[in-house]
Scaffold this motif. Structure first.
Motif, short mmCIF file in Angstrom:
data_model
loop_
_atom_site.label_atom_id
_atom_site.label_comp_id
_atom_site.label_asym_id
_atom_site.label_seq_id
_atom_site.Cartn_x
_atom_site.Cartn_y
_atom_site.Cartn_z
N GLU A 119 46.10 81.13 -75.12
CA GLU A 119 47.20 80.63 -74.48
C GLU A 119 48.70 81.34 -74.96
O GLU A 119 48.88 81.29 -76.08
CB GLU A 119 47.39 78.92 -74.78
CG GLU A 119 48.42 78.22 -73.84
CD GLU A 119 48.25 76.84 -74.10
OE1 GLU A 119 49.58 76.22 -73.82
OE2 GLU A 119 47.30 76.23 -74.42
N ASN A 120 49.32 81.72 -74.13
CA ASN A 120 50.61 82.17 -74.31
C ASN A 120 50.69 83.49 -75.17
O ASN A 120 51.13 83.31 -76.29
CB ASN A 120 51.52 81.32 -74.85
CG ASN A 120 52.05 80.10 -73.95
OD1 ASN A 120 51.85 80.20 -72.60
ND2 ASN A 120 52.04 79.08 -74.30
N ILE A 121 49.79 84.69 -74.99
CA ILE A 121 49.71 85.66 -75.39
C ILE A 121 50.58 86.70 -74.72
O ILE A 121 50.43 86.84 -73.28
CB ILE A 121 48.12 86.26 -75.49
CG1 ILE A 121 47.03 84.95 -75.98
CG2 ILE A 121 48.01 87.30 -76.38
CD1 ILE A 121 47.73 84.41 -77.24
N TYR A 122 51.54 87.53 -75.17
CA TYR A 122 52.38 88.49 -74.98
C TYR A 122 52.23 89.91 -75.59
O TYR A 122 52.22 89.99 -76.80
CB TYR A 122 53.71 87.92 -75.00
CG TYR A 122 54.05 86.67 -74.48
CD1 TYR A 122 54.42 86.44 -72.90
CD2 TYR A 122 54.01 85.45 -75.12
CE1 TYR A 122 54.79 85.36 -72.44
CE2 TYR A 122 54.34 84.33 -74.69
CZ TYR A 122 54.50 84.09 -73.39
OH TYR A 122 54.87 83.02 -72.47
N PHE A 123 52.20 90.86 -74.87
CA PHE A 123 52.10 92.27 -75.20
C PHE A 123 53.47 92.70 -74.61
O PHE A 123 53.30 93.10 -73.29
CB PHE A 123 50.71 92.82 -74.97
CG PHE A 123 49.72 92.23 -75.44
CD1 PHE A 123 49.07 92.67 -76.72
CD2 PHE A 123 48.95 91.35 -74.82
CE1 PHE A 123 47.91 92.27 -77.38
CE2 PHE A 123 47.58 90.74 -75.36
CZ PHE A 123 47.33 91.22 -76.59
N THR A 124 54.05 93.48 -75.37
CA THR A 124 55.29 94.14 -74.90
C THR A 124 55.39 95.47 -75.64
O THR A 124 55.50 95.45 -76.84
CB THR A 124 56.81 93.34 -75.09
OG1 THR A 124 56.68 92.10 -74.59
CG2 THR A 124 57.75 94.09 -74.53
N ASN A 125 55.44 96.58 -74.63
CA ASN A 125 55.56 97.96 -75.06
C ASN A 125 54.42 98.27 -76.26
O ASN A 125 54.76 98.80 -77.14
CB ASN A 125 56.96 98.18 -75.72
CG ASN A 125 57.21 99.81 -75.96
OD1 ASN A 125 56.54 100.60 -75.36
ND2 ASN A 125 57.92 100.09 -76.90
N THR A 152 50.31 87.96 -70.66
CA THR A 152 51.52 88.65 -70.26
C THR A 152 51.52 90.18 -70.92
O THR A 152 51.30 90.17 -72.00
CB THR A 152 52.80 88.02 -70.13
OG1 THR A 152 52.55 86.76 -69.58
CG2 THR A 152 53.52 88.92 -69.54
N PHE A 153 51.29 91.20 -69.83
CA PHE A 153 51.32 92.45 -70.49
C PHE A 153 52.35 93.19 -69.72
O PHE A 153 52.55 93.40 -68.61
CB PHE A 153 50.17 93.33 -70.11
CG PHE A 153 48.78 92.71 -70.84
CD1 PHE A 153 48.21 93.38 -71.72
CD2 PHE A 153 48.22 91.93 -70.24
CE1 PHE A 153 47.13 92.89 -72.34
CE2 PHE A 153 46.94 91.44 -70.75
CZ PHE A 153 46.43 91.72 -71.70
N LEU A 154 53.51 93.74 -70.64
CA LEU A 154 54.51 94.37 -69.92
C LEU A 154 54.86 95.76 -70.74
O LEU A 154 55.00 95.57 -72.05
CB LEU A 154 55.95 93.41 -70.53
CG LEU A 154 57.17 94.08 -69.97
CD1 LEU A 154 57.23 94.18 -68.36
CD2 LEU A 154 58.28 92.98 -70.47
N ASP A 155 54.86 96.67 -69.72
CA ASP A 155 55.27 98.12 -70.27
C ASP A 155 53.92 98.37 -71.34
O ASP A 155 54.41 99.01 -72.44
CB ASP A 155 56.47 98.10 -70.86
CG ASP A 155 57.83 97.94 -69.86
OD1 ASP A 155 57.64 98.41 -68.81
OD2 ASP A 155 58.79 97.36 -70.31
N CYS A 156 53.01 98.30 -70.92
CA CYS A 156 51.82 98.65 -71.82
C CYS A 156 50.82 99.79 -71.10
O CYS A 156 50.90 99.77 -70.12
CB CYS A 156 50.86 97.43 -72.23
SG CYS A 156 51.93 96.09 -73.18
#
Length: 298
Positions: A119-125, A152-156
């Motif tokens: 729950e609420n796992i974030y990957f950024t760059n 959420t995956f952002l700029d990966c």
């Protein structure tokens, strides 16, 4: 455990192994200060963190882990291996990178055979770079199931020579249920074997799950029954897949698809495409966007 871990001055640090006696892990910040940890002479690396308890409210940033070998099969990982059926919540990776191979049923950042709830796992760059993502594994996350997951995956990005059968460049899981997964500005680069996918490979996306891709791209050849983004058995039970400004560049094998390859989209589930395109040749029984057995009960 509550506190900070400074690894920049301790290059001998290899892993942390939690036990049930040690208690839950929360409010932990790991700052790698753009340094790398290189793991040598270990063919089956279990993970930088090996968890037997709950993990919550943790940030890992500016760290690269490089393996001379590969992760352990069946739940191994470069960063976190979750051993027990415990939730992993509020976990962020920022500017973290994995270099090496991912073994069967494993994941470069999170590997688990038992944890259902992420729950609420974030990957950024963040990125995965190597030669192979093994069968049924995931480049970022490899788990038997993803239930009640928010990721959420952002700029990966994933940059590998080959994704094996039934493996996903970003996520490999048996079932994705009651989950929301978002990809923004993410890229996959590499070849994909049969039933594998550039982003997600699984048995089913179901029970009102939502997967959204925005400005994402897959580059590379797709094998028989594989897909540029999602390969699976079904999208079911009011689940929704949305693509916006996404693209595929590469040839598609027989029964493969540029975006989604599966058995069915059914029971009030949807797949929506906006301003998406592909470039490449399509093999027999293949499709540019969706290759499947049926679309029904919608």
């Amino acid at each position: 455990i509550i506190g900070n871990v400074d690894i920049s001055t301790n290059f001998a640090l290899r892993s942390y192994n939690s036990t049930t006696a040690f208690g839950n892990i929360s409010n932990l910040s790991i700052d790698g200060s753009n340094n790398s940890i290189t793991v040598v002479n270990v063919n089956d690396f279990q993970g930088f963190f090996i968890l037997a308890d709950d993990l919550s409210t943790c940030i890992i940033k500016d760290l690269t882990i490089e393996l001379s070998g590969s992760t352990l099969q069946d739940g191994g990982s470069g960063f976190i291996r979750a051993n027990q059926t415990v939730p992993v919540t509020d976990l962020s990776f920022i500017n973290c990178h994995f270099i090496g191979d991912v073994s069967t049923n494993a994941g470069a950042f999170i590997g688990s055979n038992n944890v259902d709830k992420f729950e609420n796992i974030y990957f950024t760059n963040c990125s995965v770079n190597g030669t192979t993502i093994g069968q049924d594994a995931g480049g970022f996350v490899g788990s038997n199931n993803l239930y009640d997951c928010s990721a959420t995956f952002l700029d990966c990005s994933v940059n590998v020579t080959n994704v094996s059968t039934s493996a996903g460049g970003f996520i490999g899981a048996t079932d994705i249920c009651n989950s929301n997964v978002y990809f923004t500005n993410c890229n996959f680069n590499g070849s994909i074997d049969g039933s594998g996918a550039g982003f997600i490979a699984h048995d089913s996306i179901q029970k009102e799950s939502n997967v959204t891709f925005t400005n994402c791209m897959t580059t590379g050849a797709i094998g028989s029954h594989g897909a540029g983004f999602i390969a699976h058995d079904s999208i079911d039970n009011s689940s929704n897949i949305t693509f916006t400004d996404c693209s595929l560049t590469g040839d598609i094998g027989s029964h493969g698809a540029g975006f989604i390859a599966h058995d069915s989209i059914e029971n009030n589930s949807t797949a929506t495409f906006s301003n998406c395109f592909l470039t490449g040749n399509i093999g027999s029984h293949g499709a540019g966007f969706i290759a499947h057995d049926s679309i029904e009960n919608n």
